[in-house]
Design a protein around this motif. Structure first.
Motif, PDB file in Angstrom:
ATOM      1  N   ILE A 159     -27.623   5.640 -17.928  1.00 44.75           N
ATOM      2  CA  ILE A 159     -26.573   4.530 -18.824  1.00 44.75           C
ATOM      3  C   ILE A 159     -25.781   5.148 -20.004  1.00 44.75           C
ATOM      4  O   ILE A 159     -24.835   4.699 -20.278  1.00 44.75           O
ATOM      5  CB  ILE A 159     -27.719   3.689 -19.619  1.00 44.75           C
ATOM      6  CG1 ILE A 159     -28.608   2.801 -18.430  1.00 44.75           C
ATOM      7  CG2 ILE A 159     -27.273   2.562 -20.386  1.00 44.75           C
ATOM      8  CD1 ILE A 159     -29.590   1.751 -18.682  1.00 44.75           C
ATOM      9  N   GLU A 160     -26.451   6.172 -20.531  1.00 45.27           N
ATOM     10  CA  GLU A 160     -25.858   6.887 -21.742  1.00 45.27           C
ATOM     11  C   GLU A 160     -24.520   7.656 -21.231  1.00 45.27           C
ATOM     12  O   GLU A 160     -23.617   7.466 -21.654  1.00 45.27           O
ATOM     13  CB  GLU A 160     -26.862   7.739 -22.368  1.00 45.27           C
ATOM     14  CG  GLU A 160     -26.272   8.334 -23.809  1.00 45.27           C
ATOM     15  CD  GLU A 160     -26.155   7.720 -24.788  1.00 45.27           C
ATOM     16  OE1 GLU A 160     -25.167   7.983 -25.760  1.00 45.27           O
ATOM     17  OE2 GLU A 160     -27.169   6.722 -25.034  1.00 45.27           O
ATOM     18  N   ALA A 161     -24.779   8.152 -20.046  1.00 44.28           N
ATOM     19  CA  ALA A 161     -23.466   8.924 -19.475  1.00 44.28           C
ATOM     20  C   ALA A 161     -22.364   7.865 -19.058  1.00 44.28           C
ATOM     21  O   ALA A 161     -21.485   8.273 -19.304  1.00 44.28           O
ATOM     22  CB  ALA A 161     -23.970   9.531 -18.218  1.00 44.28           C
ATOM     23  N   LEU A 162     -22.860   6.620 -18.402  1.00 42.95           N
ATOM     24  CA  LEU A 162     -22.035   5.772 -17.907  1.00 42.95           C
ATOM     25  C   LEU A 162     -21.240   4.992 -19.244  1.00 42.95           C
ATOM     26  O   LEU A 162     -20.158   4.993 -19.375  1.00 42.95           O
ATOM     27  CB  LEU A 162     -22.511   4.790 -17.414  1.00 42.95           C
ATOM     28  CG  LEU A 162     -23.178   4.782 -15.840  1.00 42.95           C
ATOM     29  CD1 LEU A 162     -24.057   3.732 -15.681  1.00 42.95           C
ATOM     30  CD2 LEU A 162     -22.010   5.191 -15.029  1.00 42.95           C
ATOM     31  N   TYR A 163     -21.990   5.012 -20.363  1.00 43.30           N
ATOM     32  CA  TYR A 163     -21.568   4.384 -21.766  1.00 43.30           C
ATOM     33  C   TYR A 163     -20.443   5.502 -22.230  1.00 43.30           C
ATOM     34  O   TYR A 163     -19.143   4.985 -22.609  1.00 43.30           O
ATOM     35  CB  TYR A 163     -22.403   4.383 -22.696  1.00 43.30           C
ATOM     36  CG  TYR A 163     -22.090   3.867 -24.308  1.00 43.30           C
ATOM     37  CD1 TYR A 163     -21.614   2.737 -24.483  1.00 43.30           C
ATOM     38  CD2 TYR A 163     -22.427   4.782 -25.200  1.00 43.30           C
ATOM     39  CE1 TYR A 163     -21.078   2.349 -25.850  1.00 43.30           C
ATOM     40  CE2 TYR A 163     -21.994   4.414 -26.555  1.00 43.30           C
ATOM     41  CZ  TYR A 163     -21.453   3.130 -26.761  1.00 43.30           C
ATOM     42  OH  TYR A 163     -20.867   3.056 -28.105  1.00 43.30           O
ATOM     43  N   ALA A 193     -18.607   7.379 -20.502  1.00 47.01           N
ATOM     44  CA  ALA A 193     -17.597   7.596 -19.775  1.00 47.01           C
ATOM     45  C   ALA A 193     -16.467   6.472 -19.887  1.00 47.01           C
ATOM     46  O   ALA A 193     -15.445   6.412 -19.368  1.00 47.01           O
ATOM     47  CB  ALA A 193     -17.998   7.727 -18.432  1.00 47.01           C
ATOM     48  N   GLY A 194     -17.100   5.499 -20.680  1.00 46.16           N
ATOM     49  CA  GLY A 194     -16.154   4.300 -20.913  1.00 46.16           C
ATOM     50  C   GLY A 194     -16.711   2.791 -20.092  1.00 46.16           C
ATOM     51  O   GLY A 194     -15.908   1.921 -20.149  1.00 46.16           O
ATOM     52  N   CYS A 195     -18.149   2.843 -19.593  1.00 47.05           N
ATOM     53  CA  CYS A 195     -18.403   1.584 -18.933  1.00 47.05           C
ATOM     54  C   CYS A 195     -18.946   0.980 -19.955  1.00 47.05           C
ATOM     55  O   CYS A 195     -19.628   1.101 -21.055  1.00 47.05           O
ATOM     56  CB  CYS A 195     -19.674   2.077 -18.246  1.00 47.05           C
ATOM     57  SG  CYS A 195     -20.372   0.762 -17.187  1.00 47.05           S
ATOM     58  N   GLU A 196     -18.607  -0.247 -20.120  1.00 42.13           N
ATOM     59  CA  GLU A 196     -18.770  -1.458 -21.068  1.00 42.13           C
ATOM     60  C   GLU A 196     -20.050  -2.331 -20.987  1.00 42.13           C
ATOM     61  O   GLU A 196     -20.625  -2.891 -21.748  1.00 42.13           O
ATOM     62  CB  GLU A 196     -17.742  -2.311 -21.380  1.00 42.13           C
ATOM     63  CG  GLU A 196     -16.589  -1.647 -21.936  1.00 42.13           C
ATOM     64  CD  GLU A 196     -15.357  -2.054 -21.657  1.00 42.13           C
ATOM     65  OE1 GLU A 196     -14.456  -2.373 -22.721  1.00 42.13           O
ATOM     66  OE2 GLU A 196     -14.560  -2.122 -20.392  1.00 42.13           O
ATOM     67  N   LEU A 197     -20.333  -2.388 -19.386  1.00 41.64           N
ATOM     68  CA  LEU A 197     -21.548  -3.379 -18.937  1.00 41.64           C
ATOM     69  C   LEU A 197     -22.442  -2.408 -18.065  1.00 41.64           C
ATOM     70  O   LEU A 197     -21.673  -2.323 -17.084  1.00 41.64           O
ATOM     71  CB  LEU A 197     -21.237  -4.646 -18.697  1.00 41.64           C
ATOM     72  CG  LEU A 197     -20.266  -5.671 -19.571  1.00 41.64           C
ATOM     73  CD1 LEU A 197     -19.747  -6.819 -18.812  1.00 41.64           C
ATOM     74  CD2 LEU A 197     -21.434  -6.163 -20.562  1.00 41.64           C
ATOM     75  N   VAL A 198     -23.705  -2.476 -17.988  1.00 40.90           N
ATOM     76  CA  VAL A 198     -24.431  -1.833 -16.960  1.00 40.90           C
ATOM     77  C   VAL A 198     -25.231  -2.736 -16.215  1.00 40.90           C
ATOM     78  O   VAL A 198     -26.159  -3.614 -16.868  1.00 40.90           O
ATOM     79  CB  VAL A 198     -24.971  -0.493 -17.377  1.00 40.90           C
ATOM     80  CG1 VAL A 198     -25.898   0.146 -16.365  1.00 40.90           C
ATOM     81  CG2 VAL A 198     -24.135   0.556 -17.977  1.00 40.90           C
ATOM     82  N   LYS A 223     -11.243   3.162 -14.892  1.00 44.72           N
ATOM     83  CA  LYS A 223     -10.513   3.034 -16.115  1.00 44.72           C
ATOM     84  C   LYS A 223      -9.045   3.629 -15.862  1.00 44.72           C
ATOM     85  O   LYS A 223      -7.805   3.191 -16.127  1.00 44.72           O
ATOM     86  CB  LYS A 223     -10.897   4.192 -16.874  1.00 44.72           C
ATOM     87  CG  LYS A 223     -12.074   3.964 -17.691  1.00 44.72           C
ATOM     88  CD  LYS A 223     -12.979   5.122 -18.325  1.00 44.72           C
ATOM     89  CE  LYS A 223     -11.976   5.760 -19.404  1.00 44.72           C
ATOM     90  NZ  LYS A 223     -12.732   6.833 -20.041  1.00 44.72           N
ATOM     91  N   LYS A 224      -8.789   4.354 -14.590  1.00 46.07           N
ATOM     92  CA  LYS A 224      -7.533   4.946 -14.063  1.00 46.07           C
ATOM     93  C   LYS A 224      -6.944   3.511 -13.630  1.00 46.07           C
ATOM     94  O   LYS A 224      -5.752   3.383 -13.636  1.00 46.07           O
ATOM     95  CB  LYS A 224      -7.671   5.854 -13.027  1.00 46.07           C
ATOM     96  CG  LYS A 224      -7.901   7.269 -13.368  1.00 46.07           C
ATOM     97  CD  LYS A 224      -8.488   8.244 -12.372  1.00 46.07           C
ATOM     98  CE  LYS A 224      -9.054   9.585 -12.464  1.00 46.07           C
ATOM     99  NZ  LYS A 224      -8.051  10.183 -13.578  1.00 46.07           N
ATOM    100  N   LEU A 225      -7.786   2.793 -12.819  1.00 47.62           N
ATOM    101  CA  LEU A 225      -7.020   1.346 -12.247  1.00 47.62           C
ATOM    102  C   LEU A 225      -6.555   0.494 -13.356  1.00 47.62           C
ATOM    103  O   LEU A 225      -5.412   0.259 -13.423  1.00 47.62           O
ATOM    104  CB  LEU A 225      -8.244   0.874 -11.299  1.00 47.62           C
ATOM    105  CG  LEU A 225      -7.947  -0.438 -10.897  1.00 47.62           C
ATOM    106  CD1 LEU A 225      -6.645  -0.373  -9.792  1.00 47.62           C
ATOM    107  CD2 LEU A 225      -8.760  -1.236  -9.652  1.00 47.62           C
TER     108      LEU A 225
END
Length: 349
Positions: A38-42, A44-49, A240-242
């Protein structure tokens, strides 16, 4: 425009930015490994997990995970309504239920009662592989998928519950697009969009880009997940790229020439490196990585800053004008200098 739903500290719908979602693939019972992901996803720019809660052991772990998570968590529930109720009480920012497998309406009513008390949104998630039996006779699978999600939505509405997010996903790009168009034309709830079971990397990226991109260009979709079989961090990077490609998110876009016999540098490797060097830059910025100075500078002249390969290193150019010649060993340092200068001027403007 869809209505606003608050998922923890993230607001979706109502013109808010499209939020990036992903899902953990660790064992939820393993609190530490799940939190690391979860920390790694956050980061990387993830806002909801989204986190699977398949059993009561996982529910107990989920409670600890919620308390330490840096990002709002969505509890993913299948079959057992008691797990949905438990996840809400443990602090889930949203629960995801599937209309095809929760069962009788009284079970939904129990979930709704607790969701109301805790002000927890419910995501109605319908997939093409789990459509209710009553809709499987439809000739049009996309409409069957959409109506399966909408029927569940109407059940929630009949109970006075409107804090709803809808998702209708198929492994078929066309079905996904048609189903979401259908839903969007009939209700104003926020939509979570994506192509489910999209496959491994190349196939998943192509299908997700077409499906998600088409809908977003039509103004449909409030949260997205790029589903890829494998590391969820890749899902976030592609998402993010999309969004950047659709001008829905700020940040650096790296463009690169397709290479030819004139190429003087390893364009592919350098472009990958440049993306890594600049991943924390949030300024809207286009960087061109071109293989040569023969026509690379001209082709990349619309970029804010560019690199063109030479026999001894590279030149750095800005809006088609060479600003510095550099050795290969100094390329990162010099590029970052120009990027920081551009970003500083852009912020002041």
């Amino acid at each position: 425009m869809s209505r606003i739903v608050n998922i923890g500290k993230i607001s979706i719908g109502g013109g808010n930015p499209v939020a990036i979602q992903s899902m953990t693939n660790t064992d939820t019972r393993d609190v530490e490994s799940t939190l690391r992901q979860i920390e790694a996803l956050y980061n990387a720019g993830c806002e909801l997990v989204r986190v699977s809660v398949p059993d009561f052991d996982s529910l107990n772990s989920f409670s600890d995970i919620v308390k330490r998570s840096p990002v709002p968590l969505i509890a993913d529930i299948h079959y057992d309504y008691r797990l949905a109720i438990g996840a809400i009480k443990k602090g889930a920012s949203k629960v995801r239920i599937n209309p095809g497998n929760i069962g009788q309406s009284w079970k939904i009513k129990e979930i709704v009662s607790v969701a109301k008390a805790y002000r927890t949104p419910i995501r109605v998630g319908a997939n093409s592989g789990s459509i209710k039996e009553s809709f499987k006779g439809y000739d049009n699978k996309a409409i069957a998928l959409a109506e399966s999600a909408l029927e569940e939505t109407r059940i929630l509405e009949s109970m006075g519950f409107y804090d709803i997010v809808i998702s209708a996903k198929s492994s078929s790009v066309k079905e996904t697009i048609e189903a979401n168009r259908y839903i969007s034309s009939r209700v104003d709830y926020p939509l979570h969009i994506g192509v489910t079971e999209a496959g491994v990397f190349e196939t998943a990226v192509v299908k997700s880009s077409i499906g998600i991109g088409t809908l977003l260009l039509e103004g449909i979709g409030d949260t997205i997940r790029v589903s890829i079989a494998g590391d969820p961090l890749i899902e976030v990077r592609i998402a993010k790229k999309l969004l950047k490609a659709l001008d829905l998110k700020e940040g650096v876009e790296v463009i690169a020439c397709p290479t030819c016999a004139r190429t003087e540098i390893d364009v592919e490797s350098l472009a990958h490196n440049v993306e890594t060097w600049l991943e924390d830059i949030n300024t809207n910025l286009t960087i061109a990585v071109m293989g040569c100075v023969v026509n690379g500078i001209g082709e990349g002249k619309d970029a804010d800053i560019g690199i063109a390969g030479t026999t001894t290193g590279a030149v750095i150019f800005a809006k088609g004008r060479i600003v510095e010649r550099v050795r290969k060993a100094d390329l990162k340092e010099k590029l970052m200098k120009w990027v920081k200068e551009y970003s500083s001027k852009n912020k002041r403007a």
